[in-house]
Write a protein that holds these residues in place. Sequence first.
Motif, mmCIF file in Angstrom:
data_model
loop_
_atom_site.group_PDB
_atom_site.id
_atom_site.type_symbol
_atom_site.label_atom_id
_atom_site.label_comp_id
_atom_site.label_asym_id
_atom_site.label_seq_id
_atom_site.Cartn_x
_atom_site.Cartn_y
_atom_site.Cartn_z
ATOM 1 N N ARG A 59 24.853 -38.405 28.252
ATOM 2 C CA ARG A 59 23.755 -37.757 28.982
ATOM 3 C C ARG A 59 22.973 -36.828 28.059
ATOM 4 O O ARG A 59 21.742 -36.788 28.085
ATOM 5 N N SER A 62 20.866 -38.900 25.805
ATOM 6 C CA SER A 62 19.724 -39.434 26.548
ATOM 7 C C SER A 62 18.622 -38.389 26.695
ATOM 8 O O SER A 62 17.442 -38.680 26.497
ATOM 9 N N CYS A 90 16.881 -37.796 23.356
ATOM 10 C CA CYS A 90 15.980 -38.880 22.939
ATOM 11 C C CYS A 90 14.570 -38.697 23.484
ATOM 12 O O CYS A 90 13.614 -39.261 22.944
ATOM 13 N N ALA A 104 16.506 -43.781 21.078
ATOM 14 C CA ALA A 104 17.745 -44.329 21.648
ATOM 15 C C ALA A 104 18.280 -45.465 20.775
ATOM 16 O O ALA A 104 19.489 -45.557 20.528
ATOM 17 N N ARG A 124 24.554 -46.012 24.780
ATOM 18 C CA ARG A 124 24.927 -44.604 24.608
ATOM 19 C C ARG A 124 26.101 -44.220 25.491
ATOM 20 O O ARG A 124 26.810 -43.265 25.190
#
Length: 127
Positions: A46, A49, A52, A82, A94
Amino acid sequence: MISIPPAANQMTIKQESRASARDSADITPSYQMTVKKESARPALARIASILCSNPQFQRFLSHRFAALWLQHNTLHDKERAAAVVRDACGIQSRSELDSDTEARQRYNRLIGLPFSTWKNSHGNNVP
């Protein structure tokens, strides 16, 4: 009834079914299930993410992994970041950062710590 013992890593959910007054008392089933409490610390996948989407993180990746960044030049910045993270860590998704210890270590060694150092050396205000 839900009870959460202090400083415990799990919560216990206990469900009891009571028979009506006309039914026998020995028909009272009891069910107990243990459920892991969600960690107060966000999962690494997370965090990766969210990072990114960060222009500062994207700029860091474009400098630290220039060849990978150029390799993914057809993607938009968030997707490009990513892809670079996945390639640098040797993973397909990921989400593997949460389940694969070696991938997590590679991320921390190759991306997490260097990004933190890079960010601090640039005064935390790199666009």
